[in-house]
Design a protein around this motif. Structure first.
Motif, short mmCIF file in Angstrom:
data_model
loop_
_atom_site.label_atom_id
_atom_site.label_comp_id
_atom_site.label_asym_id
_atom_site.label_seq_id
_atom_site.Cartn_x
_atom_site.Cartn_y
_atom_site.Cartn_z
N TRP A 60 -2.14 -1.33 -3.15
CA TRP A 60 -1.22 -1.46 -2.00
C TRP A 60 -0.82 -2.93 -1.87
CZ3 TRP A 60 -0.83 -4.25 2.47
CH2 TRP A 60 -0.08 -3.73 3.53
N ILE A 61 0.45 -3.17 -1.57
CA ILE A 61 0.96 -4.52 -1.32
C ILE A 61 1.84 -4.47 -0.07
CG2 ILE A 61 2.58 -6.30 -2.13
CD1 ILE A 61 0.07 -6.57 -3.59
N GLY A 62 1.72 -5.46 0.78
CA GLY A 62 2.59 -5.55 1.95
C GLY A 62 3.23 -6.93 2.06
N MET A 63 4.47 -6.98 2.49
CA MET A 63 5.19 -8.24 2.67
C MET A 63 5.99 -8.19 3.96
SD MET A 63 6.65 -8.90 -1.20
CE MET A 63 5.53 -9.02 -2.61
N GLN A 64 6.23 -9.37 4.53
CA GLN A 64 6.95 -9.44 5.81
C GLN A 64 7.72 -10.75 5.85
OE1 GLN A 64 4.87 -8.41 9.63
NE2 GLN A 64 5.21 -10.58 10.06
N GLU A 65 8.88 -10.73 6.47
CA GLU A 65 9.61 -11.97 6.72
C GLU A 65 10.47 -11.82 7.97
OE1 GLU A 65 12.25 -13.11 3.62
OE2 GLU A 65 13.28 -11.19 3.54
N GLU A 66 10.83 -12.95 8.52
CA GLU A 66 11.71 -12.97 9.68
C GLU A 66 13.14 -13.26 9.23
OE1 GLU A 66 10.14 -15.86 12.36
OE2 GLU A 66 8.27 -14.75 12.72
N THR A 68 0.64 -4.49 9.47
CA THR A 68 1.91 -3.80 9.40
C THR A 68 1.90 -2.54 10.25
OG1 THR A 68 3.53 -2.76 7.92
CG2 THR A 68 1.21 -2.48 7.35
N ASP A 69 3.08 -2.18 10.71
CA ASP A 69 3.23 -0.93 11.45
C ASP A 69 3.61 0.23 10.55
OD1 ASP A 69 2.74 -2.14 13.96
OD2 ASP A 69 4.81 -2.85 14.07
N LEU A 70 3.87 -0.06 9.28
CA LEU A 70 4.21 0.99 8.33
C LEU A 70 2.94 1.68 7.85
CD1 LEU A 70 6.93 -0.88 6.27
CD2 LEU A 70 7.30 1.05 7.80
N VAL A 71 2.88 2.97 8.00
CA VAL A 71 1.67 3.74 7.72
C VAL A 71 1.65 4.16 6.25
CG1 VAL A 71 0.39 5.83 8.25
CG2 VAL A 71 1.52 4.55 10.09
N THR A 72 0.49 4.02 5.63
CA THR A 72 0.26 4.52 4.27
C THR A 72 -0.47 5.85 4.37
OG1 THR A 72 0.10 2.28 3.46
CG2 THR A 72 -0.75 4.01 2.04
N ASP A 73 0.03 6.86 3.68
CA ASP A 73 -0.52 8.22 3.84
C ASP A 73 -1.90 8.39 3.22
OD1 ASP A 73 1.81 8.95 5.16
OD2 ASP A 73 2.81 9.41 3.27
N GLU A 74 -2.21 7.65 2.17
CA GLU A 74 -3.48 7.83 1.48
C GLU A 74 -4.22 6.50 1.40
OE1 GLU A 74 -3.23 9.90 -2.22
OE2 GLU A 74 -1.30 10.79 -1.68
N PRO A 75 -5.55 6.54 1.38
CA PRO A 75 -6.31 5.30 1.24
C PRO A 75 -6.06 4.68 -0.13
CG PRO A 75 -7.74 7.19 1.03
CD PRO A 75 -6.43 7.72 1.49
N VAL A 76 -5.86 3.37 -0.15
CA VAL A 76 -5.56 2.67 -1.39
C VAL A 76 -6.33 1.37 -1.46
CG1 VAL A 76 -3.22 3.62 -1.59
CG2 VAL A 76 -3.62 1.53 -0.30
N ILE A 77 -6.35 0.79 -2.63
CA ILE A 77 -6.95 -0.53 -2.81
C ILE A 77 -5.96 -1.57 -2.30
CG2 ILE A 77 -7.83 -2.16 -4.54
CD1 ILE A 77 -8.27 0.34 -6.34
N ILE A 78 -6.41 -2.51 -1.50
CA ILE A 78 -5.54 -3.51 -0.91
C ILE A 78 -5.53 -4.76 -1.79
CG2 ILE A 78 -5.02 -4.87 1.14
CD1 ILE A 78 -4.87 -1.87 1.59
N TYR A 79 -4.34 -5.25 -2.15
CA TYR A 79 -4.22 -6.49 -2.91
C TYR A 79 -3.79 -7.60 -1.98
CZ TYR A 79 -4.66 -3.92 -7.26
OH TYR A 79 -5.12 -3.15 -8.28
#
Length: 621
Positions: A169-175, A610-621
């Motif tokens: 899993w990867i998450g990114m955010q910017e303004e 993040t407010d975006l939900v992941t449906d399955e458990p994953v490894i977080i990077y």
């Protein structure tokens, strides 16, 4: 309905760019598969590519929405959530690319866009999501624009995630924020060369732009407090008509924080400096730009014809024509809301209706002539604002647009823009007793305008109690006459007194002649002066727009013969940040322009951020 055409253009353009982007990502993923790294590193890199793809898709949506050519409003209603259509004519669902889906999520998750990138090596899908949400303090999207110095900003947050179930899993955010303004909100806007070369100290505040070159110099200190000072051409630290680089020029690094950086004259810090791009970027951090730093032309509005029978004449709520060419004394035609009230009437008959607000005067405009007086119709705005004018009718224009013209003025027709035609005839109008206006107004004349005394002053810092009104004057040339002005003593240079004018000046000028050295007078003399202002203050809050060359008042500028310079303090009008405070007709004349999208604070985020939900458990990077 505009949504059909507009939506098609939006989706086709963005989808094409996105397909190219996806092709690049697929190629990158293939390259990742062929390099010697661990399987875990390969998956992490592929997830990063997919997450970056989601961010790029979000940016494309934002830019296409805010760059939409039909968005004339300064603060358009733009959405990337819900089912409602916004001012682009599209709903959030209709903004989805052909290979993705728009999801209206549950209450604990923002609405989002979803797409799949197939990993051909692992034969597994990478799921990607992204959301574009409002990031301001006002929960009401319609009022979510934040207003600053002559611009308005819509803040957004972009979140993106990419995941391969069971792998990572990867998450990114910017303004991001979209910035919009109108040319009207610029303190200074010049279609032609902008020269700012004052004698006494000059404090200038607001947005500044010229569609050609800009020249900056000073005999003392020129201090410019601005969020943006741009030239579509080049920027020079000298005069235009010679190579002199004088005085001190200071420009703010960030608006209103007290931090100024000097534009040095030796070595000259301008477009001619081989290190100009790097120097300007570091020195002013983006507030000073010319064509080398990305500044481009801003198209001015089409003001239409000022002449009788043109746009302003046909749309005026108050129209006054002075028939003076073949009539001595003049006769008058008055229309109120396009309905003739008096036609070819005497001054006495006109004033029966206008409460004695009009009179004919003569005085010397010594910039135009030292031997011949100008004929001027003077209008007392205090009397005109009396709602019980002749016949018990209100005479202040219902729509706020006043059109004034005289038929005895003759244009400069000799074809030489640098020298006045001796056969031209200058005549015009004078507005007096205008310190408090009855209502908002835009005064337009194809002739010359003279403003006598304090004009439209602020009476309170409380906007509700303040008697100031939104006001603009559009004329061939505008002269400011101080509180001490005397028509009878205009043959010599009379001493001025401190005077304040709060309005938008829209007028012409006379160009500098680089061959002979004849100076235009620059921005500092854009409002023309006919008195000795030495040691006196000329205060102006509003804006100055040069959109054309003068056609009647084409006399050359000179110093010391008919005027001396004041101490100037000129600034943008802060009340214009309220969109209800535009002068009449200016919303349509000066439509919104997009100043671009600014992205900042790009970060990787954890699943908890993040407010975006992941449906399955994953490894977080």
């Amino acid at each position: 309905m505009r949504s059909d055409k507009q939506g098609s253009a939006l989706i086709v353009v963005v989808t094409l760019s996105t397909l190219l982007l996806l092709a690049a990502i697929a190629s990158s993923m293939s390259a990742v598969s062929n390099i010697g790294i661990t399987d875990e590193e390969k998956i992490k890199t592929k997830l990063e590519f997919a997450c970056e793809s989601a961010l790029n898709r979000a940016r494309a949506k934002v830019e296409e929405s805010f760059n939409n050519g039909e968005l004339a409003e300064l603060e358009p209603y733009i959405l990337f959530e819900g089912s409602e259509s916004d001012d682009t004519g599209l709903s959030s669902d209709e903004k989805a690319f052909s290979d993705e889906e728009f999801i209206e999520a549950s209450s604990n998750e923002p609405d989002y866009y979803a797409f799949i990138v197939q990993d051909t090596e692992e034969d597994k899908p990478i799921y990607a999501k992204y959301a574009i949400t409002y990031n301001g303090n006002d929960p009401d999207f319609r009022n979510g624009w934040e207003r600053g110095q002559a611009s308005t900003i819509f803040p957004m947050k972009i979140e993106a995630i990419a995941y391969m179930p069971g792998y990572g899993w990867i998450g990114m955010q910017e303004e991001a924020h979209a910035k919009r303004s109108t040319l009207f909100m610029y303190n200074i806007f010049f279609e032609d060369e902008l020269e700012i070369l004052p004698g006494p100290n000059f404090n200038l505040k607001g947005l500044i732009h010229t569609n050609k070159d800009m020249y900056l110099s000073s005999n003392n200190t020129l201090s410019i407090n601005t969020d943006s000072m741009t030239a579509a051409g080049e920027m020079f630290r000298r005069r235009m008509n010679n190579t002199e680089s004088l005085g001190t020029v200071k420009i703010s690094v960030e608006n209103e924080d007290g931090s100024y950086a000097t534009m040095e004259k030796s070595p000259r810090e301008d477009s001619t400096n081989s290190n100009w791009i790097n120097l300007a970027t570091k020195r002013w951090k983006g507030s000073v730009r010319d064509k080398h730093l990305g500044a481009t032309r801003l198209d001015p509005p089409d003001l239409g014809s000022f002449e009788p029978g043109g746009f302003y004449d046909k749309n005026s709520g108050f129209g006054l024509t002075v028939h003076a060419k073949d009539n001595n004394p003049p006769l008058y035609t008055l229309t109120i809301n396009q309905i003739p009230v008096v036609s070819n009437a005497t001054l006495a008959n006109l004033n029966t209706y206008l409460n004695d607000a009009v009179k004919e005067v003569q005085f010397y405009d010594r910039r135009e002539s030292t031997s011949k007086k100008v004929n001027v119709t003077e209008i007392d705005l205090d009397k005109l604002g009396d709602i019980s004018g002749g016949g018990g009718n209100k005479v202040w224009a219902d729509n706020g647009l006043f059109y004034l013209t005289r038929d005895d003025a003759v244009k400069d027709k000799d074809g030489n823009p640098y020298s006045p035609d001796p056969n031209r005839v200058v005549s015009g109008f004078k507005l007096s007793n205008g310190s408090e206006l009855a209502d908002a107004a835009t005064f337009v004349t194809n002739n010359t305008m003279y403003l006598k005394g304090d004009f439209n002053i602020h009476t309170s810092e409380d906007p509700i109690a303040d008697d100031w009104k939104p006001c603009a004057v559009i004329a061939d040339a505008i002269n400011v006459l101080s509180n001490s002005w005397s028509d009878s003593q205009s043959s010599s240079m009379r001493s001025a007194s401190n005077t304040t004018y709060n309005l938008v000046f829209v007028q012409g000028n006379v160009p500098t002649n680089e061959t002979t050295g004849q100076y235009s007078g620059g921005l500092e003399n854009f409002p023309r002066m006919l008195e000795s202002w030495s040691g006196k203050n000329l205060n102006i809050n509003g804006g100055m727009m040069q959109l054309f060359r003068s056609q009647y008042s084409t006399g050359n500028w000179s110093y010391g013969n008919y005027y001396t310079a004041p101490t100037r303090s000129w600034a943008a009008e802060e009340r214009f940040s309220d969109l209800n405070n535009f002068p009449p007709m200016f919303t349509s004349l000066f439509p919104s322009v997009n100043n671009g999208i600014i992205y900042s604070n790009w970060t990787k985020i954890s699943q908890d951020e993040t407010d975006l939900v992941t449906d399955e458990p994953v490894i977080i990077y």
